[in-house]
Design a protein around this motif. Structure first.
Motif, mmCIF file in Angstrom:
data_model
loop_
_atom_site.group_PDB
_atom_site.id
_atom_site.type_symbol
_atom_site.label_atom_id
_atom_site.label_comp_id
_atom_site.label_asym_id
_atom_site.label_seq_id
_atom_site.Cartn_x
_atom_site.Cartn_y
_atom_site.Cartn_z
ATOM 1 N N THR A 158 0.837 -1.201 0.000
ATOM 2 C CA THR A 158 0.000 0.000 0.000
ATOM 3 C C THR A 158 0.873 1.253 0.000
ATOM 4 O O THR A 158 0.598 2.207 -0.719
ATOM 5 C CB THR A 158 -0.926 0.020 1.233
ATOM 6 O OG1 THR A 158 -1.636 -1.205 1.310
ATOM 7 C CG2 THR A 158 -1.914 1.164 1.157
ATOM 8 N N ALA A 159 1.928 1.247 0.802
ATOM 9 C CA ALA A 159 2.841 2.391 0.847
ATOM 10 C C ALA A 159 3.499 2.608 -0.513
ATOM 11 O O ALA A 159 3.585 3.738 -0.992
ATOM 12 C CB ALA A 159 3.902 2.178 1.930
ATOM 13 N N ALA A 160 3.950 1.546 -1.148
ATOM 14 C CA ALA A 160 4.583 1.650 -2.465
ATOM 15 C C ALA A 160 3.598 2.190 -3.494
ATOM 16 O O ALA A 160 3.950 3.030 -4.327
ATOM 17 C CB ALA A 160 5.117 0.288 -2.902
ATOM 18 N N GLU A 161 2.358 1.723 -3.443
ATOM 19 C CA GLU A 161 1.325 2.189 -4.379
ATOM 20 C C GLU A 161 1.078 3.691 -4.228
ATOM 21 O O GLU A 161 1.010 4.427 -5.216
ATOM 22 C CB GLU A 161 0.033 1.412 -4.131
ATOM 23 C CG GLU A 161 -1.092 1.776 -5.052
ATOM 24 C CD GLU A 161 -2.351 0.997 -4.727
ATOM 25 O OE1 GLU A 161 -3.424 1.616 -4.678
ATOM 26 O OE2 GLU A 161 -2.252 -0.233 -4.496
ATOM 27 N N VAL A 162 0.965 4.152 -2.984
ATOM 28 C CA VAL A 162 0.743 5.578 -2.727
ATOM 29 C C VAL A 162 1.943 6.395 -3.211
ATOM 30 O O VAL A 162 1.782 7.426 -3.868
ATOM 31 C CB VAL A 162 0.485 5.833 -1.221
ATOM 32 C CG1 VAL A 162 0.529 7.320 -0.896
ATOM 33 C CG2 VAL A 162 -0.842 5.223 -0.804
ATOM 34 N N LEU A 163 3.139 5.935 -2.898
ATOM 35 C CA LEU A 163 4.343 6.668 -3.295
ATOM 36 C C LEU A 163 4.508 6.736 -4.811
ATOM 37 O O LEU A 163 4.727 7.803 -5.370
ATOM 38 C CB LEU A 163 5.581 6.044 -2.660
ATOM 39 C CG LEU A 163 5.742 6.345 -1.174
ATOM 40 C CD1 LEU A 163 6.691 5.361 -0.532
ATOM 41 C CD2 LEU A 163 6.213 7.773 -0.986
ATOM 42 N N PHE A 164 4.381 5.606 -5.496
ATOM 43 C CA PHE A 164 4.577 5.607 -6.946
ATOM 44 C C PHE A 164 3.486 6.371 -7.680
ATOM 45 O O PHE A 164 3.732 6.938 -8.738
ATOM 46 C CB PHE A 164 4.702 4.185 -7.486
ATOM 47 C CG PHE A 164 6.071 3.597 -7.268
ATOM 48 C CD1 PHE A 164 7.203 4.175 -7.821
ATOM 49 C CD2 PHE A 164 6.231 2.469 -6.498
ATOM 50 C CE1 PHE A 164 8.463 3.653 -7.615
ATOM 51 C CE2 PHE A 164 7.493 1.929 -6.277
ATOM 52 C CZ PHE A 164 8.607 2.525 -6.841
ATOM 53 N N SER A 165 2.284 6.420 -7.121
ATOM 54 C CA SER A 165 1.219 7.192 -7.772
ATOM 55 C C SER A 165 1.467 8.693 -7.643
ATOM 56 O O SER A 165 0.889 9.480 -8.394
ATOM 57 C CB SER A 165 -0.146 6.825 -7.194
ATOM 58 O OG SER A 165 -0.260 7.261 -5.860
ATOM 59 N N ASN A 166 2.320 9.093 -6.694
ATOM 60 C CA ASN A 166 2.630 10.505 -6.496
ATOM 61 C C ASN A 166 4.031 10.882 -6.958
ATOM 62 O O ASN A 166 4.480 11.992 -6.708
ATOM 63 C CB ASN A 166 2.456 10.881 -5.014
ATOM 64 C CG ASN A 166 1.011 10.937 -4.627
ATOM 65 O OD1 ASN A 166 0.332 11.908 -4.914
ATOM 66 N ND2 ASN A 166 0.516 9.871 -4.018
#
Length: 100
Positions: A29-37
């Motif tokens: 979840t953290a990786a998804e949030v970071l890469f989307s931003n």
């Protein structure tokens, strides 16, 4: 005689309700949030170091780019990291570094 000193003002403003922000339950979840931003056009060009700031419920308060470097390194100042964490009143933080 009155001594003159600088006044320090600390402020934090959220533009999004915390109930509407993602909740970090796992590293995925953290990786998804970071890469989307992350700027996809620059992700493989230069190194960068960001903070993912969280509250007590692991809800994302914000993302802060600490530094952006060159091809081989980025310089990180711990005083900036701690200052941002304290100023945002975050209770948890995920440090991220992207290198090519």
């Amino acid at each position: 005689m009155k001594t003159k000193v600088s006044e320090i003002k600390i402020s934090y403003r959220s533009k999004v309700k915390l109930s509407e922000t993602p909740k970090i339950n796992s590293s995925a979840t953290a990786a998804e949030v970071l890469f989307s931003n992350w700027d996809k056009d620059e992700i493989e060009v230069s190194e960068s170091f960001k903070l993912l700031l969280l509250n007590n419920n692991n809800r994302v308060k914000g993302i802060f780019e600490v530094s952006k470097g060159g091809i081989t390194y980025t310089l990180v100042d711990l005083r900036i990291i701690f200052g941002v964490i304290l100023k945002s009143l975050s209770t948890a933080v995920i440090l991220t570094h992207y290198a090519k």
